[in-house]
Scaffold this motif. Structure first.
Motif, short mmCIF file in Angstrom:
data_model
loop_
_atom_site.label_atom_id
_atom_site.label_comp_id
_atom_site.label_asym_id
_atom_site.label_seq_id
_atom_site.Cartn_x
_atom_site.Cartn_y
_atom_site.Cartn_z
N SER A 176 -48.93 14.53 -14.27
CA SER A 176 -47.49 14.47 -14.17
C SER A 176 -47.08 13.11 -13.62
O SER A 176 -47.82 12.50 -12.83
CB SER A 176 -46.97 15.58 -13.24
OG SER A 176 -45.67 15.30 -12.78
N VAL A 177 -45.89 12.64 -14.02
CA VAL A 177 -45.40 11.37 -13.48
C VAL A 177 -45.08 11.48 -11.99
O VAL A 177 -44.85 10.47 -11.32
CB VAL A 177 -44.15 10.88 -14.24
CG1 VAL A 177 -44.51 10.48 -15.65
CG2 VAL A 177 -43.04 11.94 -14.23
N ASN A 178 -45.06 12.70 -11.46
CA ASN A 178 -44.86 12.87 -10.01
C ASN A 178 -46.12 12.58 -9.22
O ASN A 178 -46.08 12.45 -8.00
CB ASN A 178 -44.39 14.30 -9.70
CG ASN A 178 -43.01 14.56 -10.24
OD1 ASN A 178 -42.17 13.67 -10.27
ND2 ASN A 178 -42.77 15.79 -10.69
N MET A 179 -47.26 12.52 -9.92
CA MET A 179 -48.51 12.21 -9.23
C MET A 179 -48.58 10.74 -8.87
O MET A 179 -47.75 9.93 -9.31
CB MET A 179 -49.69 12.59 -10.13
CG MET A 179 -49.83 14.08 -10.40
SD MET A 179 -51.20 14.42 -11.53
CE MET A 179 -51.18 16.22 -11.53
N ASP A 180 -49.55 10.40 -8.08
CA ASP A 180 -49.75 9.01 -7.67
C ASP A 180 -51.10 8.52 -8.22
O ASP A 180 -51.87 9.28 -8.79
CB ASP A 180 -49.72 8.90 -6.15
CG ASP A 180 -48.37 9.29 -5.58
OD1 ASP A 180 -47.39 8.63 -5.94
OD2 ASP A 180 -48.31 10.26 -4.80
N LEU B 223 -40.95 5.86 -0.19
CA LEU B 223 -41.12 5.58 -1.61
C LEU B 223 -42.37 4.76 -1.89
O LEU B 223 -42.89 4.79 -3.01
CB LEU B 223 -39.89 4.84 -2.16
CG LEU B 223 -38.57 5.60 -2.10
CD1 LEU B 223 -37.45 4.75 -2.68
CD2 LEU B 223 -38.65 6.93 -2.84
N ASN B 224 -42.86 4.05 -0.87
CA ASN B 224 -44.04 3.21 -1.06
C ASN B 224 -45.28 4.04 -1.38
O ASN B 224 -46.24 3.55 -1.98
CB ASN B 224 -44.28 2.35 0.18
CG ASN B 224 -45.20 1.21 -0.07
OD1 ASN B 224 -45.11 0.53 -1.09
ND2 ASN B 224 -46.13 0.98 0.84
N PRO C 67 -53.57 8.99 -12.29
CA PRO C 67 -52.84 9.83 -13.24
C PRO C 67 -51.46 9.27 -13.57
O PRO C 67 -51.05 9.24 -14.73
CB PRO C 67 -52.75 11.19 -12.52
CG PRO C 67 -53.91 11.19 -11.58
CD PRO C 67 -54.05 9.77 -11.12
N HIS C 68 -50.74 8.83 -12.54
CA HIS C 68 -49.41 8.27 -12.76
C HIS C 68 -49.48 6.98 -13.55
O HIS C 68 -48.71 6.75 -14.50
CB HIS C 68 -48.73 8.03 -11.41
CG HIS C 68 -47.44 7.27 -11.52
ND1 HIS C 68 -47.33 5.94 -11.18
CD2 HIS C 68 -46.21 7.65 -11.95
CE1 HIS C 68 -46.09 5.54 -11.38
NE2 HIS C 68 -45.39 6.55 -11.85
N TYR D 198 -38.38 2.38 -5.65
CA TYR D 198 -39.19 1.34 -5.03
C TYR D 198 -40.66 1.71 -5.19
O TYR D 198 -41.02 2.89 -5.19
CB TYR D 198 -38.83 1.21 -3.54
CG TYR D 198 -39.58 0.14 -2.80
CD1 TYR D 198 -39.25 -1.20 -2.95
CD2 TYR D 198 -40.63 0.47 -1.94
CE1 TYR D 198 -39.94 -2.19 -2.26
CE2 TYR D 198 -41.32 -0.52 -1.25
CZ TYR D 198 -40.97 -1.85 -1.41
OH TYR D 198 -41.66 -2.82 -0.73
N GLY D 199 -41.51 0.70 -5.34
CA GLY D 199 -42.94 0.96 -5.40
C GLY D 199 -43.39 1.38 -6.79
O GLY D 199 -42.77 1.06 -7.81
N ALA D 200 -44.48 2.13 -6.83
CA ALA D 200 -45.11 2.49 -8.10
C ALA D 200 -44.21 3.33 -9.00
O ALA D 200 -44.37 3.33 -10.22
CB ALA D 200 -46.42 3.25 -7.83
N HIS D 201 -43.24 4.05 -8.40
CA HIS D 201 -42.36 4.91 -9.18
C HIS D 201 -41.02 4.24 -9.49
O HIS D 201 -40.06 4.94 -9.86
CB HIS D 201 -42.15 6.24 -8.45
CG HIS D 201 -43.37 7.09 -8.41
ND1 HIS D 201 -43.72 7.96 -9.41
CD2 HIS D 201 -44.34 7.19 -7.47
CE1 HIS D 201 -44.85 8.58 -9.10
NE2 HIS D 201 -45.25 8.13 -7.92
#
Length: 397
Positions: free
Chosen positions: A80-84, A54-55, A87-88, A341-344
């Motif tokens: 997309s919110v799935n990007m890192d 998840l990190n 963009p996220h 966890y993390g950015a998401h």
């Protein structure tokens, strides 16, 4: 390579953590699992390993983007919110203000008022009454509709669309439901545009803010506006709906813990954290893809391999949670991963906690003799979706 197993679903074990996940977590290497869409993935069940995935340093949720680049193609231009990365971050920033802790705390009177009204109606109907239909489903729907700026009378229709687009397996997600939902949102855009006028109020709803970003700041496309709205809507509905009903059932299944909470209502804060840790809510977490070769959980993962994490299994990892198979509402510290966890990390965590605190506190205050009206083992759990769902929870008082 280990043999391929079917992904163990908690819907197949009456909402309990599937015993196979406990067994798999104790293995020296990662097993391979068959996902509902027919793909194979490495299954990650230990707390430390799940946090590593998840990190986001070696894994991403942007499976389609990674596969497009690996095949020499350019991914689509829509973010997309799935990007890192950027963009996220850019998309998240457009809605994060609405979920800020202080903004959510300001909703406390509204959440309490809705809860009281819903329980008034339940009490008027008399026992036995279905707690899912009377409280668990409508409360989160009212809250997320207000935050998004949708008419609350549309909440059942919106819930129905979200139920269909979060299905997994053959024919999923339901493209017809996706088109119907996004068409509904698109029809709301000119309404928000007209109501906004020339300015943007500080307390503007999420959709109004997104329309403003699209029109005035050129900060997102219409496609991005629609998909981001769907993500916020679906995230605010099903997970909290399940957490309320399944969490209450978990307390019924642990009467000594329920008695503690009744005796000391201030325990509702750690109780909610423990219920989030212990009770499976999301059955199937979003699959990730390795962006580089990496060793994880004693297993060499190749670039491009799919990885399926089980947050439910990680939340029972005895190396992190002493006596992990025991539900203990006084547990602390409690570094569960229910919100990721993390950015998401889930944007709606503060809202979900407020709804859960209010629901459990009000239920137990108003109905001190609240109890299940049917044997818990007779209850039905929905499978085949991202989120578990207790179909009904008849209660008496």
């Amino acid at each position: 390579m280990d043999r391929v197993l079917d992904f163990p679903s908690s819907a197949d074990s009456a909402g309990e953590l599937h015993p196979r996940l406990v067994e798999l977590r104790s293995q020296d290497s990662l097993p391979r699992v068959l996902l509902a869409d027919g793909q194979e993935a490495w299954l990650v069940t230990r707390h430390e390993d799940v946090r590593t995935v998840l990190n986001g340093r070696s894994f991403t949720r942007d499976v389609m983007g990674v596969r497009a680049r690996r095949s020499g193609q350019e991914p689509g231009s829509a973010r997309s919110v799935n990007m890192d990365g950027r963009p996220h971050t850019e998309l998240r920033a457009l809605v994060s203000r609405a979920f800020a802790v202080r903004r959510i705390e300001a909703m406390t009177p509204r959440i309490q008022s809705w809860t009281d009204d819903l329980l008034d109606a339940m009490e008027a109907e008399g026992p036995p009454a279905d707690l899912v239909a009377h409280l668990a489903v409508p409360l989160p729907a009212l809250a997320i509709c207000e935050l998004l700026g949708f008419p609350v009378e549309d909440r059942d229709t919106l819930s129905g669309w979200c139920d269909r687009i979060t299905a997994i397996g053959d024919g999923a997600p339901d493209q017809k439901a996706w088109l119907e939902l996004t068409s509904y949102i698109e029809r709301q855009v000119p309404v928000k545009r007209a109501a906004r006028g020339d300015g943007l109020a500080p307390d503007a709803d999420i959709l109004t803010r997104l329309v403003h970003a699209h029109d005035s700041d050129n900060a997102l496309s219409l496609e991005e506006l629609l998909s981001l709205t769907v993500v916020v809507l679906a995230g605010g509905l099903e997970t909290t709906q399940t957490a309320i009903s399944a969490g209450m059932l978990r307390l019924f299944r642990n009467p000594e813990q329920l008695d503690k909470l009744r005796a000391d209502p201030d325990l509702v804060v750690p109780a909610v954290e423990e219920l989030l840790r212990y009770q499976p809510v999301i059955d199937v977490n979003r699959v990730q893809i390795a962006t580089e070769a990496v060793r994880l959980g004693g297993q060499q993962i190749r670039e491009g391999d799919l990885v399926q994490v089980s947050i439910n299994a990680a939340n029972r990892d005895e190396t992190v949670f002493p006596d992990s198979e025991r539900c203990d509402i006084t547990r602390g510290p409690n570094p569960h991963l229910a919100f990721g966890y993390g950015a998401h990390h889930c944007l709606g965590a503060a809202l979900a906690r407020l709804e859960l605190h209010t629901a459990f506190s009000t239920l137990l205050r108003r109905f001190p003799n609240l109890r299940p009206a049917v044997p818990p083992e007779s209850l039905s759990w929905r499978g085949g979706h991202v989120t578990l769902r207790l179909e009904e929870l008849p209660v008496a008082w």
